[in-house]
Design a protein around this motif. Structure first.
Motif, PDB file in Angstrom:
ATOM      1  N   ALA A  20       0.866  11.757  -6.866  1.00 57.48           N
ATOM      2  CA  ALA A  20       0.420  10.531  -6.198  1.00 57.48           C
ATOM      3  C   ALA A  20       1.191  10.297  -4.900  1.00 57.48           C
ATOM      4  CB  ALA A  20       0.585   9.344  -7.135  1.00 57.48           C
ATOM      5  N   LEU A  21       2.499  10.538  -4.946  1.00 52.96           N
ATOM      6  CA  LEU A  21       3.290  10.356  -3.722  1.00 52.96           C
ATOM      7  C   LEU A  21       2.805  11.295  -2.625  1.00 52.96           C
ATOM      8  CD1 LEU A  21       6.977  10.035  -5.063  1.00 52.96           C
ATOM      9  CD2 LEU A  21       5.398   8.200  -4.438  1.00 52.96           C
ATOM     10  N   GLY A 111       2.916   5.912  -8.841  1.00 52.89           N
ATOM     11  CA  GLY A 111       3.167   6.674  -7.624  1.00 52.89           C
ATOM     12  C   GLY A 111       2.347   6.165  -6.454  1.00 52.89           C
ATOM     13  N   VAL A 112       1.071   5.854  -6.731  1.00 48.56           N
ATOM     14  CA  VAL A 112       0.209   5.321  -5.672  1.00 48.56           C
ATOM     15  C   VAL A 112       0.765   3.996  -5.160  1.00 48.56           C
ATOM     16  CG1 VAL A 112      -2.070   4.338  -5.194  1.00 48.56           C
ATOM     17  CG2 VAL A 112      -1.879   6.484  -6.484  1.00 48.56           C
ATOM     18  N   ALA A 113       1.124   3.117  -6.095  1.00 49.43           N
ATOM     19  CA  ALA A 113       1.628   1.801  -5.693  1.00 49.43           C
ATOM     20  C   ALA A 113       2.920   1.928  -4.895  1.00 49.43           C
ATOM     21  CB  ALA A 113       1.851   0.936  -6.935  1.00 49.43           C
ATOM     22  N   LEU A 114       3.806   2.804  -5.347  1.00 51.35           N
ATOM     23  CA  LEU A 114       5.071   2.982  -4.644  1.00 51.35           C
ATOM     24  C   LEU A 114       4.839   3.568  -3.251  1.00 51.35           C
ATOM     25  CD1 LEU A 114       8.167   2.963  -4.549  1.00 51.35           C
ATOM     26  CD2 LEU A 114       8.121   5.263  -5.541  1.00 51.35           C
ATOM     27  N   ALA A 115       3.976   4.583  -3.183  1.00 48.97           N
ATOM     28  CA  ALA A 115       3.713   5.227  -1.891  1.00 48.97           C
ATOM     29  C   ALA A 115       3.146   4.228  -0.887  1.00 48.97           C
ATOM     30  CB  ALA A 115       2.747   6.390  -2.077  1.00 48.97           C
ATOM     31  N   ARG A 116       2.282   3.369  -1.358  1.00 50.21           N
ATOM     32  CA  ARG A 116       1.694   2.387  -0.436  1.00 50.21           C
ATOM     33  C   ARG A 116       2.743   1.386   0.033  1.00 50.21           C
ATOM     34  NH1 ARG A 116      -4.427   1.873  -3.111  1.00 50.21           N
ATOM     35  NH2 ARG A 116      -5.004   3.991  -2.490  1.00 50.21           N
ATOM     36  N   SER A 117       3.658   1.018  -0.859  1.00 48.42           N
ATOM     37  CA  SER A 117       4.756   0.129  -0.440  1.00 48.42           C
ATOM     38  C   SER A 117       5.650   0.825   0.578  1.00 48.42           C
ATOM     39  CB  SER A 117       5.601  -0.284  -1.654  1.00 48.42           C
ATOM     40  OG  SER A 117       4.858  -1.087  -2.531  1.00 48.42           O
ATOM     41  N   VAL A 118       5.931   2.104   0.316  1.00 47.21           N
ATOM     42  CA  VAL A 118       6.776   2.863   1.240  1.00 47.21           C
ATOM     43  C   VAL A 118       6.086   3.007   2.596  1.00 47.21           C
ATOM     44  CG1 VAL A 118       7.766   5.141   1.721  1.00 47.21           C
ATOM     45  CG2 VAL A 118       8.035   4.113  -0.546  1.00 47.21           C
ATOM     46  N   ASN A 119       4.806   3.342   2.555  1.00 46.09           N
ATOM     47  CA  ASN A 119       4.072   3.498   3.813  1.00 46.09           C
ATOM     48  C   ASN A 119       4.081   2.203   4.617  1.00 46.09           C
ATOM     49  OD1 ASN A 119       3.467   6.162   3.341  1.00 46.09           O
ATOM     50  ND2 ASN A 119       1.430   5.758   2.511  1.00 46.09           N
ATOM     51  N   GLN A 120       3.885   1.090   3.927  1.00 45.35           N
ATOM     52  CA  GLN A 120       3.878  -0.201   4.607  1.00 45.35           C
ATOM     53  C   GLN A 120       5.256  -0.502   5.194  1.00 45.35           C
ATOM     54  OE1 GLN A 120       2.977  -3.545   2.058  1.00 45.35           O
ATOM     55  NE2 GLN A 120       2.349  -4.816   3.773  1.00 45.35           N
ATOM     56  N   PHE A 121       6.280  -0.248   4.395  1.00 46.41           N
ATOM     57  CA  PHE A 121       7.661  -0.503   4.828  1.00 46.41           C
ATOM     58  C   PHE A 121       8.018   0.369   6.025  1.00 46.41           C
ATOM     59  CE2 PHE A 121      12.220   0.529   4.452  1.00 46.41           C
ATOM     60  CZ  PHE A 121      12.769  -0.738   4.485  1.00 46.41           C
ATOM     61  N   MET A 122       7.713   1.648   5.917  1.00 47.60           N
ATOM     62  CA  MET A 122       8.073   2.565   6.991  1.00 47.60           C
ATOM     63  C   MET A 122       7.175   2.377   8.208  1.00 47.60           C
ATOM     64  SD  MET A 122      10.695   4.036   5.780  1.00 47.60           S
ATOM     65  CE  MET A 122      10.998   5.398   6.898  1.00 47.60           C
ATOM     66  N   GLY A 123       5.939   1.967   7.977  1.00 51.99           N
ATOM     67  CA  GLY A 123       5.032   1.715   9.098  1.00 51.99           C
ATOM     68  C   GLY A 123       5.574   0.645  10.018  1.00 51.99           C
TER      69      GLY A 123
END
Lengths: 135, 127
Positions: A20-21, A111-123
């Motif tokens: 998922a990540l 994994g999907v939920a975490l990745a989206r949080s990471v993407n938002q944070f890093m974006g």
């Protein structure tokens, strides 16, 4: 971006989570280690974007490792695998700036939920995944 | 002696008469005071950055980028405290000051203790 996972368990447990990540983040490199020393060294020398800290490492509990990590490099973002409920975890990790907790057996959906949080944070910091993640 | 840039988390509108913000990361703004030879030479405000999940380091980087060398704080977590130390920003404990101006004067009189890990959220202190 690198994500370093510190776990004493088989990587197989995290297969779907890691899928998922990769799916959601694209250019993510997942690295594994099984002890505090390697995590502390990595954070000091070549800090990954995020570290995921599992329970069961021989040196101690993940929140204790987070405290050690903060003294080495407070910029590192920590994700902690925990069996505590939300309120207990919030209290235990107060002030440590934990990015997110994960359940003991993180799923594809986790994994999907975490990745989206990471993407938002890093974006917000100018980092974008190499490809557009699945909607 | 060089000018020293001091930041104090403040309630709106900031300035020396404003109340001290109880938690540095969640305040609306900072009062920025420049001091030289123990005297205040300039006072201005600096808006805070938005706080987001896991984003404890955003205000640390924000203040460091703006040249802050001392932060007077009432409460903060271990992560930002370590971040400030690693960024070369000294953090002193200023909880209980009736106003930003009082906190600044107390610092200039060298009467504020260094903020230690014992003062951090989760380290036994309330804020």
């Amino acid at each position: 971006m690198q994500i370093l996972m510190a776990t004493n368990r088989s990587e197989d447990i995290f297969t779907r989570f890691c899928e998922a990540l990769r799916q959601e983040m694209g250019n993510v490199e997942l690295l594994f280690t099984n002890n505090w020393t390697n995590v502390l060294a990595a954070v000091k020398v070549m800090p990954p974007g995020f570290v995921i800290l599992d329970q069961g490492l021989p040196e101690g509990e993940p929140l204790d490792l987070v405290r050690k990590l903060m003294s080495v490099n407070a910029a590192v973002n920590c994700i902690v695998i925990t069996d505590l409920d939300e309120e207990s975890f919030h209290e235990a990790g107060e002030g440590l700036g934990i990015f997110a907790p994960l359940p003991v057996e993180p799923s594809f959906e986790d994994g999907v939920a975490l990745a989206r949080s990471v993407n938002q944070f890093m974006g917000a910091r100018g980092w974008l995944p190499l490809h557009d993640p699945e909607p | 002696m060089d000018t020293l840039i001091i930041a104090v988390p403040s309630e709106t509108p900031g300035g020396l008469d404003a109340a001290v913000g109880m938690h540095f990361g969640h305040c609306d703004l900072y009062t920025i005071v420049e001091a030289k030879n123990g005297e205040i030479v300039d006072v201005r405000t600096l808006p805070n950055v938005p706080h987001q999940q896991g984003g404890c380091m955003a205000p640390v980087n924000h203040l460091a980028r703006n040249g802050v060398k001392v932060l007077i704080a009432g409460g903060m977590g271990l992560r930002p405290l370590m971040g400030f130390q690693q960024a070369g920003v000294r953090v002193v404990h200023g909880a209980g000051a009736p106003s930003v101006g009082h906190a600044i004067q107390a610092f200039l009189m060298d009467s504020l203790p260094t903020f230690s890990t014992e003062n951090t959220c989760g380290g036994g202190a309330q804020h």
